[in-house]
Design an enzyme around this catalytic site. Structure first.
Site, PDB file in Angstrom:
ATOM      1  N   ARG A  56     138.113 109.280  12.983  1.00 46.88           N
ATOM      2  CA  ARG A  56     137.025 108.400  12.588  1.00 46.88           C
ATOM      3  C   ARG A  56     136.205 107.930  13.791  1.00 46.88           C
ATOM      4  O   ARG A  56     134.977 107.909  13.736  1.00 46.88           O
ATOM      5  CB  ARG A  56     137.544 107.211  11.771  1.00 46.88           C
ATOM      6  CG  ARG A  56     138.350 106.200  12.556  1.00 46.88           C
ATOM      7  CD  ARG A  56     138.562 104.924  11.756  1.00 46.88           C
ATOM      8  NE  ARG A  56     139.287 105.169  10.526  1.00 46.88           N
ATOM      9  CZ  ARG A  56     139.109 104.508   9.397  1.00 46.88           C
ATOM     10  NH1 ARG A  56     138.205 103.557   9.334  1.00 46.88           N
ATOM     11  NH2 ARG A  56     139.824 104.779   8.353  1.00 46.88           N
ATOM     12  N   THR A  57     136.847 107.583  14.879  1.00 43.91           N
ATOM     13  CA  THR A  57     136.097 107.099  16.042  1.00 43.91           C
ATOM     14  C   THR A  57     135.335 108.244  16.711  1.00 43.91           C
ATOM     15  O   THR A  57     134.188 108.092  17.108  1.00 43.91           O
ATOM     16  CB  THR A  57     137.046 106.426  17.051  1.00 43.91           C
ATOM     17  OG1 THR A  57     137.756 105.389  16.385  1.00 43.91           O
ATOM     18  CG2 THR A  57     136.271 105.832  18.217  1.00 43.91           C
ATOM     19  N   LYS A  84     151.929 114.878  31.639  1.00 48.50           N
ATOM     20  CA  LYS A  84     151.938 116.314  31.873  1.00 48.50           C
ATOM     21  C   LYS A  84     150.512 116.863  31.822  1.00 48.50           C
ATOM     22  O   LYS A  84     149.604 116.214  31.333  1.00 48.50           O
ATOM     23  CB  LYS A  84     152.815 117.016  30.832  1.00 48.50           C
ATOM     24  CG  LYS A  84     152.359 116.756  29.417  1.00 48.50           C
ATOM     25  CD  LYS A  84     153.343 117.333  28.415  1.00 48.50           C
ATOM     26  CE  LYS A  84     152.874 116.986  27.010  1.00 48.50           C
ATOM     27  NZ  LYS A  84     153.866 116.912  26.013  1.00 48.50           N
ATOM     28  N   ARG A 106     138.891 107.962  24.709  1.00 44.78           N
ATOM     29  CA  ARG A 106     139.977 107.348  23.943  1.00 44.78           C
ATOM     30  C   ARG A 106     141.261 107.802  24.620  1.00 44.78           C
ATOM     31  O   ARG A 106     141.453 108.997  24.854  1.00 44.78           O
ATOM     32  CB  ARG A 106     139.930 107.836  22.487  1.00 44.78           C
ATOM     33  CG  ARG A 106     141.214 107.639  21.689  1.00 44.78           C
ATOM     34  CD  ARG A 106     141.589 106.195  21.444  1.00 44.78           C
ATOM     35  NE  ARG A 106     140.658 105.506  20.579  1.00 44.78           N
ATOM     36  CZ  ARG A 106     140.838 105.330  19.270  1.00 44.78           C
ATOM     37  NH1 ARG A 106     141.911 105.816  18.678  1.00 44.78           N
ATOM     38  NH2 ARG A 106     139.948 104.684  18.556  1.00 44.78           N
ATOM     39  N   HIS A 134     138.834  97.863  22.641  1.00 42.67           N
ATOM     40  CA  HIS A 134     138.068  98.817  21.849  1.00 42.67           C
ATOM     41  C   HIS A 134     136.723  98.146  21.576  1.00 42.67           C
ATOM     42  O   HIS A 134     136.441  97.704  20.466  1.00 42.67           O
ATOM     43  CB  HIS A 134     138.835  99.109  20.548  1.00 42.67           C
ATOM     44  CG  HIS A 134     138.329 100.283  19.769  1.00 42.67           C
ATOM     45  ND1 HIS A 134     137.226 101.026  20.171  1.00 42.67           N
ATOM     46  CD2 HIS A 134     138.760 100.851  18.610  1.00 42.67           C
ATOM     47  CE1 HIS A 134     137.017 101.994  19.280  1.00 42.67           C
ATOM     48  NE2 HIS A 134     137.931 101.904  18.334  1.00 42.67           N
TER      49      HIS A 134
END
Lengths: 308, 430
Positions: A56-57, A84, A106, A134
């Site tokens: 959604r973001t 990693k 994100r 956010h």
């Protein structure tokens, strides 16, 4: 104009208001258009750098950038976690070499966007960093509240749920205070961070007592897994004490608004009847997300380059 | 070679005198001395002579992470910091939990020849907290180990801690505890408080340290052994230690320079150069630690020198390894935080950075003021000078100093290890 949007604290009242006003204007400019596109960011490159699944973001940012005619590159780095694969710094240098004008990141680690901002020349937009912040979520929430309630100054906003692990709560507390709202946090004490007493917000453990004095109630997602780590004893008990069911929703003033940043756990923190009721703004939140992200990209990228 | 006449030094900050050194041993301290045969003469006017500093807590990373530090590079940093002996922590790869590994580290130190490197042995095999390592074999080895520590990890199991404390009584050993209740610090990134709540970084609560210190003091009193508490970082820990000492229990403690100077506000940069375990805490803690060190409740300053390669620090905060460089900045920070505010005089500095740590570690030739017959382990300090920390100029192979561009008082002009100059005019001699 600021160069990066890493924290809601980066926005002073004037800048935040400008951003919300710009979102509104962009919304109006697009209304009724056959082609939902503005030429503002033509030739600019926006990279979506996502280390976590968040359809959604990501889609919201991608839509926002495309509506401003920017070139969008989706760089899914999920799996190349912090421990990693290529390091964030090496990835930053790659994006730098590609000439990214903006990077939307994100990331599961708090502060990752701060680190990235130190390694690239372009603007960095924090689309959620760990349990930190956010800020565009807070902007879209503020936008939604302002559209529905007509004001933010003096608005009584109650945020309920897993504040400890919530980047949405942190950004909302900061931005809402900047814009003059009164914020109350309601949660089991285990889900409030030590140090929360220094935040510009009131704390309450009594949801029922707060509801009649609430203009906007924002329910945060509560992950079931928190139960296994003894933050609360059971889903049912959480629901009984902190869930927004029909009985509790009835305690709200008639014009009060119900919000949720999603994804919802229906039946846990919010009853389906409440989520789908007329006072719910949950679907609008999603639509408004595109507008505030357009405004953020527009203001960060169309300002004079190197003005800072 | 190892004969010197050091002229006009202020002996531990007191009277001015000459120090004559012959074949590595101090032969005379007094005024107007003549140079021993073949001795070099060093004018120490304006300098303070201290017994060579002794660090109870150094990570030299060898064997295993020679990209971050070697015994030799760490020894050089130590000498430049005024040290003549360092105790090398056991969390190498392989872990220093056998006589073989501690002897390897000890030999590497002897070969480097810049400071005496005294290995610390692990308490449990692989630092896992499950099976006691062969403490007796390490004690009997050429490395002559007396301090045992699982540092990096807490000996969290109370039964294991009790047994270890009891067992080392047979050879006058001491358990150096990294006090951290692991159940309270799972995933912890920084001090739990105002800033952790804002930054969304999992908190490391003060109580996780204090609860273990209280438990271990009680265990030490119960079995009549010796406990040394590593890197004390909270005001509450100082109170518990004061109480434990009032009982007459054999408990000693150390504080790190960074915990005397820096606070958790540093984390707001998200730059992991400020990430350390235990974490940077608050002004209140700093005040209590300084007072505790002045009072003697905290016995010594130890560096917890913890070199890390750039890939372990140029990353997200949560992905970074904890730890910071300390050997070359420790003395200056003690001068800034303790001497300048009048909390310690130079004798107090010698006590907390040389004599007392040497006694805790059982290093007989160290921690002794210059006097006839004493091994010439000493360092010369210019108290009037100041310097600015430039990471690339430090001797460590790593660059993870939180003090970049900070200016500090006091410089190390010379260091002598058994009469051999390891540092002269502020430069390492090998």
């Amino acid at each position: 104009m600021i160069r990066h949007l890493l924290s809601a604290a980066d926005l002073d009242r004037d800048t935040a208001t400008l951003l919300l006003d710009t979102a509104r204007q962009l919304g109006q400019a697009l209304t009724g258009r056959e082609v939902k596109k503005l030429p503002t960011l033509r030739g600019r490159t926006v990279v979506n750098l996502f280390y976590e699944d968040s359809t959604r973001t990501r889609v919201s940012f991608e839509t926002a950038a495309k509506r401003l005619s920017a070139d969008v590159v989706n760089f899914s780095a999920k799996g190349s976690s912090v421990s990693k694969g290529e390091s964030l710094k090496d990835t930053a240098w790659t994006l730098q070499a590609m000439g990214a004008d903006a990077v939307v990141i994100r990331h599961p680690a708090s502060g990752a966007s701060h680190r990235l901002a130190g390694w690239v020349d372009g603007s960095v937009l924090n689309a959620g960093d760990g349990t930190h912040e956010h800020p565009t979520q807070a902007l879209l929430d503020a936008y939604t509240m302002r559209e529905r309630m007509g004001r933010l100054d003096g608005l009584r906003v109650t945020i309920v749920g897993d504040v400890l692990h919530s980047r949405v709560a942190r950004s909302n507390v900061l931005l809402l205070r900047t814009l003059g709202a009164d914020v109350t946090l309601v949660a089991p004490p285990t889900l409030l961070p030590v140090g929360v007493e220094t935040w510009p917000a009131r704390i309450s453990y009594d949801f029922d007592a707060i509801l009649p004095k609430t203009d906007v109630v924002m329910m945060l997602r509560v992950q079931r897994e928190r139960m296994t780590d003894s933050f609360f004893p059971s889903v049912r008990e959480y629901s009984r004490r902190y869930g927004l069911d029909l009985r509790r929703a009835a305690l709200l003033p008639d014009d009060a608004l119900v919000m949720h940043p999603g994804p919802m756990v229906r039946g846990m923190e919010i009853a389906p009847e409440v989520a789908d009721s007329a006072r719910s703004a949950i679907v609008e939140q999603v639509a408004n997300g595109v507008l505030v992200r357009m405004a953020a990209l527009y203001l960060l990228l169309s300002g004079e380059k190197g003005a800072e | 070679m190892n004969s010197w006449l050091i002229q006009n030094a202020s002996i531990v900050g007191r009277e001015t005198a000459d120090i004559a050194i012959e074949n590595g041993v101090v032969t005379e301290v007094g005024t107007g001395l003549t140079a021993p045969e073949g001795a070099r003469v060093l004018d120490a006017t304006g300098l303070i002579a201290l017994p060579g500093l002794v660090d109870l807590h150094t990570h030299l990373r060898e064997p295993g992470r020679e990209d971050a530090e070697t015994v030799e590079s760490g020894s050089r940093a130590a000498a430049l910091g005024g040290y003549t002996a360092v105790c090398a922590m056991a969390n190498t790869s392989p872990v220093a939990d056998t006589a073989g590994v501690v002897e390897q580290v000890w030999r590497l130190g002897r070969d480097a020849g810049l400071v005496d490197v005294q290995p610390i042995g692990a308490v449990t095999v692989g630092l896992k907290g499950e099976h006691m390592a062969e403490l007796g074999a390490m004690a009997d080895s050429a490395a002559n180990v007396r301090i045992f520590s699982d540092d990096g990890f807490c000996v969290a199991d109370p039964k294991m801690m009790r047994r270890a404390l009891e067992y080392v009584k047979a050879f006058d050993g001491v358990i150096a505890q990294h006090a951290e209740e692991p159940a309270l610090t799972a995933g912890a990134q920084m001090h739990e408080g105002e800033f952790s709540s804002q930054l969304g970084l999992a908190g490391w609560p003060a109580v996780a340290e204090e609860a273990i210190i209280a438990r271990d003091c009680l265990l030490t009193g119960h079995v009549g052994s010796r406990l040394h508490v590593c890197h004390v970082s909270t005001a509450g820990s100082v109170e518990i230690l004061r109480w434990a000492k009032s009982k007459g229990w054999r408990v000693t403690a150390e504080v790190c320079p960074h915990h005397l100077l820096l606070t958790d506000e540093r984390a707001t940069t998200y730059d992991p150069v400020n990430k350390v375990n235990p974490p940077l805490r608050t002004d209140t803690d700093i005040e209590a630690l300084r007072a505790g060190l002045a009072e003697g409740v905290i016995d010594v300053v130890a560096t917890d020198h913890a070199p890390h390669s750039s890939e372990d620090k140029d990353c997200e905060w949560a992905a970074a390894r904890p730890g910071m460089l300390g050997l070359q900045t420790a003395l200056s920070i003690v001068v800034k935080t303790m001497v300048e505010p009048g909390l310690l005089d130079w004798d107090g500095v010698a006590e907390r950075m040389s004599r007392r740590p040497a006694r805790i570690a059982g290093l007989d030739g160290h921690g002794l003021d210059p006097a006839p017959g004493v091994p010439a382990n000493l360092t010369l300090i210019d108290p009037a000078a100041s310097w600015t920390v430039v990471p690339n100029e430090l001797a460590s192979l790593s660059r993870n100093t939180p003090y970049a561009q900070m200016t500090f008082p006091a410089t190390v002009r010379a260091t002598f290890l058994r009469g051999e100059a390891t540092v002269l005019e502020g430069k390492a001699q090998k």
